[in-house]
Design an enzyme around this catalytic site. Structure first.
Site, PDB file in Angstrom:
ATOM      1  N   LYS A  89     -41.621  81.174 -59.746  1.00  0.00           N
ATOM      2  CA  LYS A  89     -42.435  80.854 -58.581  1.00  0.00           C
ATOM      3  C   LYS A  89     -43.745  81.658 -58.629  1.00  0.00           C
ATOM      4  O   LYS A  89     -43.802  82.751 -59.175  1.00  0.00           O
ATOM      5  CB  LYS A  89     -41.683  81.184 -57.289  1.00  0.00           C
ATOM      6  CG  LYS A  89     -40.432  80.351 -57.098  1.00  0.00           C
ATOM      7  CD  LYS A  89     -40.783  78.890 -56.851  1.00  0.00           C
ATOM      8  CE  LYS A  89     -39.547  78.022 -56.731  1.00  0.00           C
ATOM      9  NZ  LYS A  89     -38.875  77.807 -58.019  1.00  0.00           N
ATOM     10  N   ASP A  90     -44.767  81.084 -58.020  1.00  0.00           N
ATOM     11  CA  ASP A  90     -46.089  81.684 -58.017  1.00  0.00           C
ATOM     12  C   ASP A  90     -46.084  83.028 -57.303  1.00  0.00           C
ATOM     13  O   ASP A  90     -45.443  83.197 -56.273  1.00  0.00           O
ATOM     14  CB  ASP A  90     -47.073  80.732 -57.330  1.00  0.00           C
ATOM     15  CG  ASP A  90     -48.509  81.008 -57.701  1.00  0.00           C
ATOM     16  OD1 ASP A  90     -48.971  82.136 -57.474  1.00  0.00           O
ATOM     17  OD2 ASP A  90     -49.163  80.101 -58.234  1.00  0.00           O
TER      18      ASP A  90
END
Length: 435
Positions: A89-90
């Site tokens: 995930k970012d």
């Protein structure tokens, strides 16, 4: 053509061709604040309530997945390898994702609650297996574009409506290529065995570096390896590992390899991703992005199995319906020696993009033989389905915004969708940077 020039003169982002070129971009930027970029995993399955693995739904803020895994491993007193995840995930976002931790004979209530300023546990349960990459259906995104007048929400809605109908180009987003958009160049140099070049690209100062990053890189450029090692932020494990060994007189080849399989394979995958983006961009420009052509390897979207597209296959009555329903898709190459190759003109076009990257198939095969754990060939669908879209324009304490909400399947990048919505003026411009 010189490989270094071939790679560095092109942006790794597939941006020169838009499926929505006739719809005005709304401009603006994303990720000005973590809460402007919300991501929530859509799980492939729910934990069953028993087993040796504790599943945790965590909400984290401005924290990459690997850092969150380290927090969990430390809290439960296990090795990092005992923690599983379904997808990365970012960092520059608020994200909700499930992590698993292997603690045989234990239950969630046997441990205290995790206390961390940037991470919280929303729920915990037991399951029988470790969570592994790909164990998710997709992700739901809620993204606010700042610096875009709220009246432009109509353009955003028209863009998302078209992408919902045609599919989203399954390009790799800027996260895959790093802050300097050069991870793919590091991967290429690894494949070519240019270890000194790998080190230089990773450690040299570049426009855009600042603070501790810039100080450390300038020390490296002056030859002060020990000083650079001390100055680099501790979160940059790869750079620090390489510098520590170089300062001891270790050869570049061994210093690079000491960075470990996980880090090096990520750079190789970035190189594969850049070539995939070029193949995808070529198909968009040619108008064949959503079509099956003779010689294509079509992919079953759910199983990821592929089959060759022949004239007989195209003649089947059900083929167009399956394509329109996103049951099947044309695929592109994630180059590796053991990757299944397309046929005829499709294969020749994909091979041409490989060679334009500065690497030959023979060099890929040699790298695969030398390091079988660093490169895996695969196929990737050229398009993915966009669903459950919503758009709104508004004003809050930070000014105007346009908010875009949508679901994407696993492995797809929301930044690819937002490039179509925003249409930045420069192919090299990151979506989180002002022009």
């Amino acid at each position: 053509m010189n490989g270094d020039l071939a790679g560095e003169r092109r942006s790794p982002l597939a941006t020169s061709a838009y499926l929505t070129a006739d719809i005005p971009g709304i401009g603006g930027v994303i990720k000005q604040r973590p809460e402007d970029f919300l991501v929530e995993e859509i799980p492939l399955y729910e934990p069953c309530g028993e087993g040796e693995h504790v599943y945790l739904m965590v909400e984290k803020r401005h924290m990459p997945t690997f850092e969150a895994m380290g927090v969990v491993a430390s809290h439960f007193g296990v090795r990092h390898e005992s923690v599983g995840y379904a997808g990365l995930k970012d960092k520059h976002a608020v994200t909700r994702q499930v992590l698993s931790v292997h603690v045989p004979g234990k239950r969630p209530e046997d441990f205290p609650m995790i206390q961390h300023e940037r991470m919280a546990v929303l729920w915990a349960d037991l399951h029988t297996n470790k969570l592994r990459q790909g164990h998710l259906k997709g992700n739901r995104f809620s993204i606010k574009v700042r610096g875009a007048d709220m009246s432009r929400a109509l353009h955003a809605k028209r863009t998302l409506d078209r992408l919902e109908r045609l599919g989203v180009p399954n390009a790799f987003g800027e996260q895959r290529f790093g802050a300097m958009l050069n991870n793919h160049i590091v991967g290429r140099e690894l494949i070519l065995g240019n270890f000194s070049s790998v080190i230089d690209i990773l450690l040299r100062p570049e426009p855009g570096h600042y603070g501790a990053h810039l100080e450390a890189r300038e020390l490296y450029a002056r030859g002060d390896l020990a000083g650079a090692y001390a100055a680099f932020p501790r979160t940059l494990h790869t750079e620090r590992t390489i510098l520590r060994l170089l300062a001891r007189g270790v050869e570049p080849k061994h210093a690079v390899r000491a960075a470990g399989t996980r880090a090096l394979s990520f750079y190789v995958s970035s190189w594969q991703s850049e070539i995939f983006n070029r193949v995808l961009e070529r198909r968009i420009t040619e108008g064949t992005f959503g079509s099956l052509l003779v010689g294509d390897l079509a992919m079953h979207v759910d199983s990821r199995n592929t089959f060759e597209v022949t004239p007989d296959e195209l003649a089947k009555d059900e083929t167009p319906a399956r394509l329109n329903a996103f049951e099947i898709s044309p695929s592109g190459p994630m180059w590796g020696a053991r990757m299944r190759r397309a046929a005829g003109p499709i294969d020749r076009a994909e091979l041409e993009e490989l060679e334009r990257s500065g690497v030959t198939l023979a060099q890929v095969e040699a790298f695969d033989n030398a390091t079988r754990d660093l490169i895996e060939g695969a196929r990737r669908p050229l398009r993915v389905r966009l669903s459950d879209i919503d758009v709104e324009g508004g004003i809050d304490e930070h000014g105007h915004y346009v908010r875009c909400v949508f679901d994407l399947p696993r492995g797809a990048f929301a930044t690819t969708v937002m490039r179509e919505v925003i249409k930045p003026p420069s192919a090299h411009q990151r979506l989180d940077e002002e022009e």
